[in-house]
Design a protein around this motif. Structure first.
Motif, short mmCIF file in Angstrom:
data_model
loop_
_atom_site.label_atom_id
_atom_site.label_comp_id
_atom_site.label_asym_id
_atom_site.label_seq_id
_atom_site.Cartn_x
_atom_site.Cartn_y
_atom_site.Cartn_z
N GLN A 51 29.46 3.43 -27.13
CA GLN A 51 30.41 4.06 -26.21
C GLN A 51 31.43 3.09 -25.62
N LEU A 52 31.23 1.81 -25.84
CA LEU A 52 32.05 0.81 -25.14
C LEU A 52 32.80 -0.09 -26.12
N THR A 53 33.85 -0.71 -25.60
CA THR A 53 34.55 -1.73 -26.37
C THR A 53 33.93 -3.08 -26.06
N ILE A 54 34.20 -4.04 -26.91
CA ILE A 54 33.70 -5.40 -26.68
C ILE A 54 34.23 -5.94 -25.35
N ASN A 55 35.49 -5.66 -25.03
CA ASN A 55 36.06 -6.14 -23.77
C ASN A 55 35.36 -5.54 -22.56
N GLN A 56 34.99 -4.27 -22.63
CA GLN A 56 34.27 -3.65 -21.51
C GLN A 56 32.92 -4.33 -21.30
N VAL A 57 32.24 -4.63 -22.38
CA VAL A 57 30.93 -5.29 -22.29
C VAL A 57 31.11 -6.70 -21.72
N LYS A 58 32.10 -7.42 -22.22
CA LYS A 58 32.34 -8.79 -21.73
C LYS A 58 32.72 -8.79 -20.26
N GLU A 59 33.50 -7.82 -19.82
CA GLU A 59 33.88 -7.74 -18.40
C GLU A 59 32.67 -7.47 -17.52
N THR A 60 31.76 -6.61 -18.00
CA THR A 60 30.55 -6.33 -17.23
C THR A 60 29.67 -7.57 -17.16
N LEU A 61 29.53 -8.28 -18.28
CA LEU A 61 28.78 -9.54 -18.27
C LEU A 61 29.37 -10.51 -17.25
N GLU A 62 30.67 -10.62 -17.24
CA GLU A 62 31.33 -11.54 -16.30
C GLU A 62 31.12 -11.09 -14.85
N SER A 63 31.12 -9.78 -14.61
CA SER A 63 30.87 -9.27 -13.26
C SER A 63 29.46 -9.62 -12.78
N ILE A 64 28.49 -9.55 -13.68
CA ILE A 64 27.11 -9.90 -13.31
C ILE A 64 27.02 -11.40 -13.04
N ARG A 65 27.64 -12.21 -13.88
CA ARG A 65 27.63 -13.67 -13.65
C ARG A 65 28.28 -14.00 -12.31
N THR A 66 29.39 -13.33 -12.00
CA THR A 66 30.08 -13.56 -10.74
C THR A 66 29.18 -13.19 -9.56
N ALA A 67 28.49 -12.05 -9.65
CA ALA A 67 27.58 -11.64 -8.57
C ALA A 67 26.48 -12.68 -8.38
N MET A 68 25.92 -13.17 -9.49
CA MET A 68 24.87 -14.19 -9.40
C MET A 68 25.39 -15.47 -8.75
N ALA A 69 26.59 -15.87 -9.13
CA ALA A 69 27.18 -17.08 -8.55
C ALA A 69 27.46 -16.89 -7.06
N GLU A 70 27.94 -15.72 -6.68
CA GLU A 70 28.22 -15.47 -5.26
C GLU A 70 26.94 -15.48 -4.44
N VAL A 71 25.88 -14.90 -4.98
CA VAL A 71 24.60 -14.93 -4.28
C VAL A 71 24.14 -16.39 -4.13
N GLY A 72 24.38 -17.19 -5.15
CA GLY A 72 24.05 -18.62 -5.09
C GLY A 72 24.83 -19.37 -4.03
N ARG A 73 25.99 -18.82 -3.65
CA ARG A 73 26.82 -19.43 -2.60
C ARG A 73 26.60 -18.75 -1.24
N ASN A 74 25.47 -18.02 -1.13
CA ASN A 74 25.06 -17.37 0.13
C ASN A 74 25.95 -16.21 0.57
N VAL A 75 26.63 -15.58 -0.37
CA VAL A 75 27.32 -14.33 -0.05
C VAL A 75 26.25 -13.27 0.14
N SER A 76 26.49 -12.30 0.99
CA SER A 76 25.55 -11.21 1.20
C SER A 76 25.21 -10.55 -0.14
N GLY A 77 23.91 -10.39 -0.39
CA GLY A 77 23.47 -9.76 -1.63
C GLY A 77 24.01 -8.35 -1.75
#
Length: 190
Positions: free
Chosen positions: A138-164
């Protein structure tokens, strides 16, 4: 102390190959299909694989989190924000456990990308292959890559003590949505 550290030798321990972990598990009388799945999920860590064979709660917790992720794929904004609130609370209380859940999500989306590019045999979450294939279809490669990047960003932000909760709310807004009716949700974890 620096004087002690200067006399230490660093030894790199590489993850075991998946086939070797599976072989060891089969030698320990684990059913072949389960041994192969646990070997994939272990990331080359034999200790984790052995723990998962003896402690059923490990795989039960994984199944719960994977099912939550699959249900969120087609969920609306209200359901996504409710999940962000729950998981964000976990991140704020127990950062390690929350990051493990996000790591599972990252693995899921990596597997979607693998399936999308024709490498389904390399998928870690082989017990969810029908859902991975439905999602990838159902998805394009770009949609999948963008979601992967969003998860990585969330993990990095949590690592920098941003509110979960805040990091997860942003993730839920950025995570691509699929048609739940077209999503094959049968998995081998039952």
């Amino acid at each position: 102390l620096p004087t002690v550290a200067s006399r230490c030798q660093r030894i790199e321990l590489r993850p075991m190959p998946v086939a070797e972990v599976a072989r060891v598990l089969r030698d320990r009388q684990v059913e072949a299909a389960k041994a192969d799945l646990l070997a994939r999920l272990s990331g080359g860590c034999l200790g984790w694989a052995i723990l998962a064979t003896s402690d059923g709660s490990v795989m039960e917790a994984r199944a719960r989190e994977m099912d939550r992720l699959v249900s969120l794929l087609g969920a609306g904004v209200v359901e996504r924000f409710q999940s962000a609130w729950e998981l964000g609370g976990l991140l704020d209380k127990d950062r390690k456990s929350g990051l493990e859940v996000l790591g599972l999500w990252l693995g899921w989306w990596r597997d979607v990308l693998m399936v999308k590019t024709g490498c389904a045999t390399a998928a870690t979450n082989a017990d969810y292959l029908p859902a991975l294939e439905s999602c990838a279809g159902q998805l394009t490669i770009n949609q999948v890559k963008e979601t992967l990047e969003s998860i990585r960003t969330a993990m990095a932000e949590v690592g920098r003590n941003v509110s979960g909760r805040l990091a997860l709310e942003v993730l839920m807004l950025n995570m691509v949505k699929v048609d739940q009716a077209k999503l094959e949700v049968n998995s081998g974890h039952s």
